[in-house]
Each structure stands twice: as structure tokens, then as C-alpha cells.
Design an enzyme around this catalytic site. Sequence first.
Site, PDB file in Angstrom:
ATOM      1  N   ALA A  87       0.865  -1.189   0.000  1.00 30.12           N
ATOM      2  CA  ALA A  87       0.000   0.000   0.000  1.00 30.12           C
ATOM      3  C   ALA A  87       0.896   1.231   0.000  1.00 30.12           C
ATOM      4  O   ALA A  87       2.044   1.178   0.446  1.00 30.12           O
ATOM      5  CB  ALA A  87      -0.904   0.013   1.224  1.00 30.12           C
ATOM      6  N   GLU A 107      -5.746  -5.124  -8.678  1.00 22.89           N
ATOM      7  CA  GLU A 107      -5.582  -5.327  -7.230  1.00 22.89           C
ATOM      8  C   GLU A 107      -6.942  -5.273  -6.528  1.00 22.89           C
ATOM      9  O   GLU A 107      -7.225  -6.069  -5.641  1.00 22.89           O
ATOM     10  CB  GLU A 107      -4.687  -4.240  -6.635  1.00 22.89           C
ATOM     11  N   LYS A 125       4.547   4.049   5.645  1.00 19.97           N
ATOM     12  CA  LYS A 125       3.195   4.009   5.067  1.00 19.97           C
ATOM     13  C   LYS A 125       2.101   4.097   6.123  1.00 19.97           C
ATOM     14  O   LYS A 125       0.925   4.157   5.795  1.00 19.97           O
ATOM     15  CB  LYS A 125       2.991   2.700   4.280  1.00 19.97           C
TER      16      LYS A 125
END
Length: 237
Positions: A87, A107, A125
Amino acid sequence: MSLEQAKQVAAYQAVDQFVTNNCIFGVGSGSTVVYAVQRLAERVESEKLKVTCIPTSFQAKQLIIKHGLNLGELETNPNIDVTIDGADEVDSNMTLIKGGGGCLLQEKIIASCSKKLIVIADYTKDSVKLGDRYKKGVPIEVIPMAYVPIKNKIISLYGGEIKLRSAVAKAGPVVTDNGNFILDWMFANQNLDWEKVNNTIKLIPGVVETGLFVNMCCKAYFGQPEGNVVERSVIEK
Ligand SMILES: O=C[C@H](O)[C@H](O)[C@H](O)COP(=O)(O)O
């Protein structure tokens, strides 16, 4: 510990916890997933596991083939046990921004067919609000002829700034695995209701998919600078 090592520890831990014999496994895309496929190949070899791998992109397919894993198709395996994917950003509600590498459409299809979507990432992230850490905006895959009206509609609805993503080693725009363009929307307001935003943008003619993954991910693994992994699960409401 380097960022690459942080990605690796997260990927290894997720594969060790979620891949079981005879499972149908969705293979995400991006640089972190490379480590997940490496680990999967090691386990398949050493434990003689039977795993059918369903790719989420051309890159994922190449990784599966390169490691001699069993390549399957969604057509014959529409019920996936678990998908492990990267991600670009994960907020405190486990809403994701994906598509920084241009692979969001397949995805999201694979994630929607999976009992579980597990995210693997390095510590950069992990954020509270979308946009805290990932500054390139929400990727939106669009039909090429419609990119200008789509851009104008999103700006008039929500403001911000939108760029047609340019290719690096080709003149002109990035063309996705599905033959579409990518718009990167740098939103101005971080307090939007992302589920509503996702649904609204998806209704604009010519929008194929957005990189907002809302209520899809159940668990995230973040590799830390110290070498440990922080696990975060969705809190049941
Ligand atoms: O389009 C790319 C995918 O959504 C990736 O999973 C995402 O960009 C994260 O990639 P990476 O693991 O390279 O940070």
C-alpha cells in the site's frame, strides 16, 4: 535497518502467518510484494506446500513465473483465501491508498474476491489521515478519452489538484496493464468521507477504478526501523 529490510520483515511475517497448504493466494503488486513472493517460494519448496497464485498485475504474474510457483486465473479460482499486497498509505481506519505503481484496478478486483486482504509495508506508510505521509494523491484509473472531463468534475466536487501521470521511459502518459490512464488527485481536504468519495468518483463516466480501498483490508504489517514488525488489525465496530 534499511527501508528494504523493513519491507522484507513485514512481508515474511505476513506470509508465514497467512499462507497454508492448498490455499488460493492473491499476489499483490509493488516492491514489498517481491519479498512476499520470495518467502512464499521458500516455504513452498521447504514445506512442499500446494499454493495456487492469482496475480494482480503483469508484474505479479512475472514474479510468480520467475519463482516457479503455480499460476492460477481468477476465472477458475474466483474464491481467493488470502491476498497479500502493498500500500502507499494506510490510515487509522485501515483505509488504503493504492496504485502508486499503477496497478490498482486488478488489485481491487482480486481484493474483492478474497476472504482476507493483508497489507505489508514499511513504517513510512503507517499514518493517521490519508495524505499525512503519501503526498502524490489518490490514483484514479480512467478511460483515456475521458481524462479531461473526469479531472474537471473531481476538482469541481472536491478541489485539490490533478495530474495525468507521465511515463518515465516513454514520451506521454503512463498506460496501465489494462490500457488506461492514471490521474493522481492531490486532495486538499484530509477530512473527507473516503467511502462516499470513492463511490461518487466511481460514478463519473469514464472512471474505471480508484486507488481508495475502503473497508477491504483486515490486517496490516509494518516493518520498523529496529527490525520488528508492528501488526494492526481492523477494530470491529
Ligand atoms: O500500484 C501499485 C500498488 O498499489 C502497490 O501495492 C503500492 O504502490 C505499494 O507499493 P510498494 O510496495 O512498492 O510501496
